[in-house]
Design an enzyme around this catalytic site. Structure first.
Site, PDB file in Angstrom:
ATOM      1  N   TYR A 110       0.821  -1.207   0.000  1.00  0.00           N
ATOM      2  CA  TYR A 110       0.000   0.000   0.000  1.00  0.00           C
ATOM      3  C   TYR A 110       0.862   1.266   0.000  1.00  0.00           C
ATOM      4  CZ  TYR A 110      -3.578  -3.407   1.104  1.00  0.00           C
ATOM      5  OH  TYR A 110      -4.400  -4.492   1.068  1.00  0.00           O
ATOM      6  N   ASP A 132     -12.980 -16.623   9.920  1.00  0.00           N
ATOM      7  CA  ASP A 132     -11.646 -16.115   9.619  1.00  0.00           C
ATOM      8  C   ASP A 132     -11.008 -15.642  10.926  1.00  0.00           C
ATOM      9  OD1 ASP A 132      -9.422 -14.653   8.957  1.00  0.00           O
ATOM     10  OD2 ASP A 132     -10.382 -13.465   7.390  1.00  0.00           O
ATOM     11  N   TYR A 190     -12.666  -7.584   6.447  1.00  0.00           N
ATOM     12  CA  TYR A 190     -11.451  -7.697   5.640  1.00  0.00           C
ATOM     13  C   TYR A 190     -10.964  -9.142   5.707  1.00  0.00           C
ATOM     14  CZ  TYR A 190      -6.645  -7.369   4.055  1.00  0.00           C
ATOM     15  OH  TYR A 190      -5.478  -7.579   3.382  1.00  0.00           O
ATOM     16  N   LYS A 219      -1.117 -15.580  10.531  1.00  0.00           N
ATOM     17  CA  LYS A 219      -0.437 -14.558  11.320  1.00  0.00           C
ATOM     18  C   LYS A 219       0.382 -15.139  12.465  1.00  0.00           C
ATOM     19  CE  LYS A 219      -3.179 -10.473  10.182  1.00  0.00           C
ATOM     20  NZ  LYS A 219      -2.155  -9.851   9.352  1.00  0.00           N
TER      21      LYS A 219
END
Length: 427
Positions: free
Chosen positions: A20, A248, A148, A277
């Site tokens: 980004y 998720d 997200y 993660k």
């Protein structure tokens, strides 16, 4: 020859595309020379207390001796071997750990490379399951607004299409259904009207394969913490309408919310679970997608007879060995008490931010602390301000948040919360 700090940054600006980021209007970037515990040492000699756990992944802090040893020992045996037709102890042991710890019924584990890919795998599992049941028309997904789930194409399609980061690709993505996120906060009474949107979608559309959501805490889409009663009701609605439920837990898994998995707050089990993660304690990229017998048997009885996915580095022995040791390290410690202590400190020390002019909300759950601003600040000035304060905090949008490593001390967390107060009050 070792590069100087200036040389690293000059070459970085010239060649390295960060997430980004723009080459035309680059954001401030800092070269890291080393990391240990909760501290990042920059190439210019400054030290920063890391409040981000390197995007929520460094569970036990940096440079942990037991994780270092697991990585080193496994490298001496083998660093990688293909997972097609071969297996090995690090992967088998890790999968056994995940099955034992995850919500009941999830007993099949598919290993992959990253969180986004674990979501892709989950979505493919759902689609292939319904195709195998002779229901190929069930090919769309319900997700929540402000959610997200990753940056790959399938994952992008279930991210918020308006407020998310992927609206530029909307013409290229499969169009999904979006239910309004629940407004009931985690620690407040549940409002039944929160279910109206998702209830209507499930009742009126017969082409839905699965609901995908982030249990209890929405991550990069808004850091919103919602009522467990909503999650419990969605599980019941999915069963009622013959729709799979995908949880998720890439950001929430392994204790971050005060439970080992966020689904436990609602006492439910999804049909498919995504992990990533923190899986390796932040050492290597690894993710897992778990499912129950209904999903795995349904897929394997279908036309293909196999699940149609296979990453090259699936089940990497180095990553699996470190992940197994990271989980053992977590379980051997009093992680739940530690998260409770962190939560209490974050509540106490971030609450004064609520009185600042630019702050519209402060919310905390487990090892997550969020200060929401009235508008997105200028990162060109905000990021250097946090560095000058001696802390690494990287906001997104209107959200200034921290998810410190579990090993962060009281004084290190105070440095983070105090730095946030100081920087935000100067806006």
């Amino acid at each position: 020859m070792q590069l100087t700090n200036d040389e690293i940054l000059a070459l970085d600006r010239q060649h390295v595309w960060h997430p980004y980021s723009s080459f035309l209007n680059p954001s401030p970037t800092y070269a890291v020379a080393s990391a240990s515990g909760v501290t990042l040492t920059l190439a210019d000699g400054r030290t920063l207390i890391d409040g981000m756990s390197s995007w929520w992944s460094v569970l036990h802090g940096y440079n942990h001796p037991r994780l270092n040893a697991a990585l080193r020992n496994q490298s001496e045996a083998m660093s990688h071997v293909m997972f097609g037709g071969l297996t090995h102890e690090p992967a088998v042991s890790l999968c056994q750990q995940l099955v034992r710890l995850s919500p009941p019924g999830l007993n099949k584990v598919f290993l992959s490379d990253s969180g986004s890919v674990s979501v892709e795998v989950a979505m493919k599992m759902a689609l292939q399951f319904w195709h195998s049941q002779g229901r190929p028309e069930k090919h769309r997904f319900v997700a929540l607004t402000n959610g997200y789930h990753g940056d790959t194409f399938g994952a992008m399609s279930v991210c918020d299409p308006v407020t998310g980061m992927h609206h530029l690709f909307s013409r290229n993505l499969q169009q999904q259904y979006f239910a309004t996120r629940p407004s009931s906060r985690f620690d407040a009474p549940f409002d039944e009207s929160d279910l109206a949107s998702i209830r209507e979608l499930l009742a009126t559309h017969s082409d839905i394969a699965a609901v995908i959501l982030e249990p209890i805490v929405q991550g990069a889409g808004g850091m919103w913490m919602y009522s467990p009663e909503y999650l419990k009701a969605v599980r019941e609605l999915c069963d009622q309408h013959q729709v799979l439920l995908i949880a998720d837990e890439i950001a929430t898994g392994f204790g971050r919310t005060g439970k080992l998995f966020a689904c436990e707050h609602a006492g439910i089990s999804p049909d498919i679970l995504c992990l990533g993660k923190t899986l390796t304690g932040g050492y290597m990229t690894l993710a897992a997608t778990l499912c129950n017998d209904q999903v795995s048997d349904g897929i394997c009885r279908g036309e293909a007879g196999v699940f149609m996915h296979g990453p090259t580095f699936m089940g990497n022995p180095l990553a699996c060995a470190v992940a197994g040791e990271s989980i053992r390290l977590l379980l051997e410690g009093n992680w739940q008490e530690r998260i409770g202590t962190i939560e209490a400190q974050l509540r106490r020390e971030l609450e004064p931010c609520r009185e600042l002019d630019r702050v519209v909300d402060v919310r905390v759950l487990g090892g997550i602390g969020v200060v929401e601003l009235d508008q997105a600040p200028d990162m060109q000035t905000l990021q250097p301000a946090f560095v000058e304060a001696g802390i690494w905090v990287r906001p997104f949008g209107r959200l200034v948040y921290i998810m410190p490593p579990y090993v962060a001390s009281e004084s290190e967390i105070s440095a983070l919360t105090g730095g946030i107060y100081s920087v935000v009050s100067a806006l």
